[in-house]
Design an enzyme around this catalytic site. Structure first.
Site, PDB file in Angstrom:
ATOM      1  N   GLU A  70      -2.693  -0.892 -11.186  1.00  0.00           N
ATOM      2  CA  GLU A  70      -1.580  -0.528 -10.396  1.00  0.00           C
ATOM      3  C   GLU A  70      -2.120  -1.533  -9.007  1.00  0.00           C
ATOM      4  O   GLU A  70      -0.022  -1.598  -8.838  1.00  0.00           O
ATOM      5  CB  GLU A  70      -1.877   0.876  -9.504  1.00  0.00           C
ATOM      6  CG  GLU A  70      -1.538   1.065  -8.603  1.00  0.00           C
ATOM      7  CD  GLU A  70      -0.188   2.110  -9.240  1.00  0.00           C
ATOM      8  OE1 GLU A  70       0.101   2.793  -8.567  1.00  0.00           O
ATOM      9  OE2 GLU A  70       0.338   1.915 -10.675  1.00  0.00           O
ATOM     10  N   ASP A  71      -2.365  -1.673  -8.451  1.00  0.00           N
ATOM     11  CA  ASP A  71      -2.648  -2.790  -6.787  1.00  0.00           C
ATOM     12  C   ASP A  71      -2.729  -4.254  -7.643  1.00  0.00           C
ATOM     13  O   ASP A  71      -2.427  -5.344  -7.199  1.00  0.00           O
ATOM     14  CB  ASP A  71      -3.886  -2.345  -6.090  1.00  0.00           C
ATOM     15  CG  ASP A  71      -3.596  -0.231  -6.650  1.00  0.00           C
ATOM     16  OD1 ASP A  71      -2.299  -0.078  -6.213  1.00  0.00           O
ATOM     17  OD2 ASP A  71      -4.510  -0.157  -5.296  1.00  0.00           O
TER      18      ASP A  71
END
Ligand code: MN
Length: 720
Positions: A86-87
């Site tokens: 995700e990040d």
């Protein structure tokens, strides 16, 4: 930030590994966890959380929570990696390369759950629920990681702005805690609830905490004294055991206060838990305790013989203990205790050959053992509207449900307010559809009787019996309601098929075709292709509901057969009324039938009246059945610009008068109302609305916008 809270966040990998080693023996698996840690640390390098510490401490804490419920190494590794896709700048391929498909898929599953697209709060919820449901039916470990993720975020919620705190706390309380409950993971559920309450109602939370604190000394002493008495009693009878005083969660106390109880009356404030070795000893211990301490009537519950749907097993009783205090006592075996604390998570098959089999085992245990899962799986398979979906999730998956029993003692979980019909459909659709009566706790009750917790329900069926339309208003659960509705749409479908078959055969006979020759497999294939339907049933259906015409079908096979009647007259594009084109006839009087009120765009058919020209009906008007052979094809003139009077029946689901709102909705659509009146029965209010529309398109839009009002049950066009 105080150094104390900082220390609490900053766990070490050594701590994680040593805790995992307590139950994971395979060194290769331990190595994978270490590798996941190093990978995640590198990817999160330079990132910090709102609470100030390095980002990596978040996934590390998530891993610790997962270890506390004895997760397998794949889940722990995925927990460490859960925010990497995700990040950080990491691809799925890279992840698969490093950790294999199984772990990569778990991480991907968790990432999907955090990517929620929404514009309104409602759409957000729908999307959220759907992702959870799909995630859960694919691999329940994804949801367990999500729960751990959210639990850690809740622990550090102080770091985000107060407005966001409340949103997150509500989500945790309303969606995630109930899921933890259904999965039986009491540890996570209870901490999520307490943390949510702290942010949602801080005054209440601290008030209860303070009261508990004030009375702590006295309570501790009383619990200790009671514990000693019980231990002596059990020792006297040689029952090996362990006793734990247990703290009630602040949220559970709040819940009871909220139901109107006073703080001093919450008798299970004092609580003991007795752990023994065998099921038999559970009952022995219970008997001994009841012989010494008087039990409070109606507070005894046997969840050993009849486990809760989330697999929880325990004996519960409340007794008058020492110094006049009431004690809530739970008695269970060590195994039952493990399930009670960790729920489905206590079924990690970590001892059986590692690898992806672990996930599969847990998944199948979950599916077999949790009744809740059946609803989840039904939900992910059933096609229903978003609104029905959310209602079903809320009613059956998330909210406080009641537990009823079959005469054999199987537990059926139902939404609050459920009736014997919900119960019957819950057992099996076939049972529901053939229900003729219900007996609750040995009394005959009506089918709309509201069931209560612990009711024993016997359903009487008759295999020749079928549902009644009224049932739609007699059930609580949206899923049951949909099942009843689909029985009727299925039935309507059958009627149309019958009707279509009848019409075609009649026409064939009239035209002196041999039905069996005409309906040869080859011909059927040709017809289906030409009419663009799947099979013979679909063909009959489109004849029955007016999407295709009998002559059109015959024409496919016999090209000499005119598709229009009467023969040997040319089609004229104008008729006298101008909004209807009657094939071949120039000057004829045309009326729109006032039984079915056709509007421009409807499939229509003409009926030759005796002396009054042609009346135009909707193709599926039931009056046509009576009208023998006097029909002929008619078409709408596309060049017309006129408004048509038509009639709707609007069913609401309450007894309020919504007439003004309805008129408003209609006028907003630029439709003019001719009349509106109520034709209510006693369960609901039905409105009959006559209005003028430009055609089917506008009419459909109107019906849709009426349906959007929450109080609307259904809207249909009237046939008289
Ligand atoms: Mn996270």
């Amino acid at each position: 930030m105080s150094s104390l809270s900082k220390n609490k966040e900053e766990v070490t990998i050594e701590e994680i590994i040593s805790k995992a080693r307590e139950y994971i023996e395979d060194e290769e698996q331990i190595h994978t966890i270490e590798k996941a840690y190093l990978f995640a640390r590198e990817k999160h390098e330079g990132q910090f959380r709102k609470s100030g510490e390095a980002y990596i401490y978040h996934p590390m804490n998530v891993a610790l929570i997962l270890i506390s419920v004895y997760a397998d190494y794949e889940t722990i590794s995925a927990g460490l990696l859960h925010d990497v896709l995700e990040d950080c700048d990491c691809t799925m391929e890279e992840m698969e390369e490093a950790f294999g498909t199984s772990i990569a898929k778990l991480v991907q599953g968790v990432s999907k759950l955090s990517k929620i697209n929404f514009s309104t709060e409602n759409e957000y919820l729908i999307d959220y629920y759907k992702k959870i449901i799909v995630g859960m039916s694919e691999d329940v470990r994804v949801i367990i990681i999500k729960l751990a993720d959210r639990l850690h975020n809740m622990r550090t919620l102080w770091a985000i702005p107060p407005e966001r705190q409340k949103v997150k706390a509500r989500e945790a309380l309303e969606i995630l805690a109930p899921i933890a409950h259904h999965l039986g993971i009491h540890k996570i559920k209870s901490e999520l609830e307490d943390l949510s309450l702290r942010y949602l109602k801080p005054d209440v939370f601290y008030d209860i905490a303070e009261k508990l604190n004030k009375t702590k000394l006295e309570r501790d002493k009383t619990v200790y004294d009671m514990q000693t008495e019980v231990t002596d009693l059990l020792n006297e009878h040689h029952i090996p055991h362990e006793i734990k005083g247990r703290a009630k969660s602040i949220y559970s106390i709040y819940n009871k206060l909220d139901k109107g109880k006073k703080f001093n009356d919450i008798y299970d404030l004092l609580a003991l838990r007795i752990l023994v070795n065998t099921e038999q000893e559970c009952y022995l211990a219970l008997g001994l305790i009841h012989s010494k301490f008087r039990p409070l009537p109606k507070r005894f519950k046997d969840y050993v013989a009849m486990p809760k749907p989330n697999m929880y097993q325990s004996l519960h009783t409340t007794v008058f203990g020492i110094n006049g205090y009431l004690f809530e006592i739970q008695i269970r075996t060590y195994d039952m205790d493990e399930v009670a604390e960790n729920g489905i998570a206590s079924h990690w098959a970590y001892k059986e050959n590692g690898g992806s089999k672990v996930g599969a085992n847990l998944q199948s245990t979950t599916e077999q053992k949790l009744q809740f899962f059946k609803s989840i799986i039904d939900l992910s398979h059933e096609k229903m509207s978003n609104e029905d979906f959310v209602n079903t999730v809320k009613e059956e998956v998330l909210n406080n449900n009641i537990y009823c029993y079959t005469p054999k003692g199987d537990v059926i979980e139902l939404p609050k307010g459920a009736t014997p019909l919900d119960f019957a459909y819950h057992i099996h659709t076939k049972v529901g559809e053939t229900t003729v009566g219900a007996i609750v706790n040995n009394n005959i009750v009506p089918l709309n009787y509201e069931l209560h917790n612990n009711d024993i329900v016997k359903i009487n069926t008759n295999k020749n019996s079928t549902p009644s339309k009224e049932w739609i208003h007699m059930v609580k659960s949206t899923a049951t309601r949909n099942k009843i509705k689909s029985f009727f749409t299925k039935n309507d479908r059958e009627i149309y098929i019958e009707r279509g078959k009848y019409a075609l055969e009649k026409e064939l006979r009239k035209k002196k075709y041999s039905i069996s020759e005409f309906m040869s497999d080859e011909n059927i294939k040709k017809i289906c292709e030409a009419i663009k339907v799947e099979d013979l049933d679909e063909l009959y259906l489109s004849l029955g509901n007016g999407k295709a015409t009998v002559n059109g079908v015959i024409h496919v096979i016999d090209k000499n057969e005119e598709t229009v009647k009467p023969k040997n007259v040319k089609i004229s594009s104008k008729s006298i009324d101008a909004d209807i084109v009657v094939s071949g006839i120039d000057k004829v009087k045309v009326n729109l039938a006032n039984c079915c009120n056709p509007v421009y765009g409807d499939s229509i058919i003409g009926y030759i009246t005796k002396g009054n020209g042609i009346t135009v009906h909707r193709m599926n008007c039931h009056n046509l059945e009576m009208l023998e052979d006097r029909t002929l094809e008619v078409k709408w003139n596309t060049n017309i610009n006129k408004r048509y009077l038509t009639c709707l029946l609007i069913y609401t689901n309450d007894l309020e008068n919504h007439m003004l709102e309805l008129i408003q909705t209609v006028s907003l659509m630029n439709v003019s109302v001719d009349s509106i009146k109520t034709v209510s029965d006693d369960k609901t209010m039905v409105f009959e609305l006559s209005c003028y529309v430009t055609g089917l398109e506008q009419l459909n839009k109107l019906m849709n916008s009426i349906m959007k009002n929450t109080y609307i049950e259904k809207v249909e066009r009237e046939f008289r």
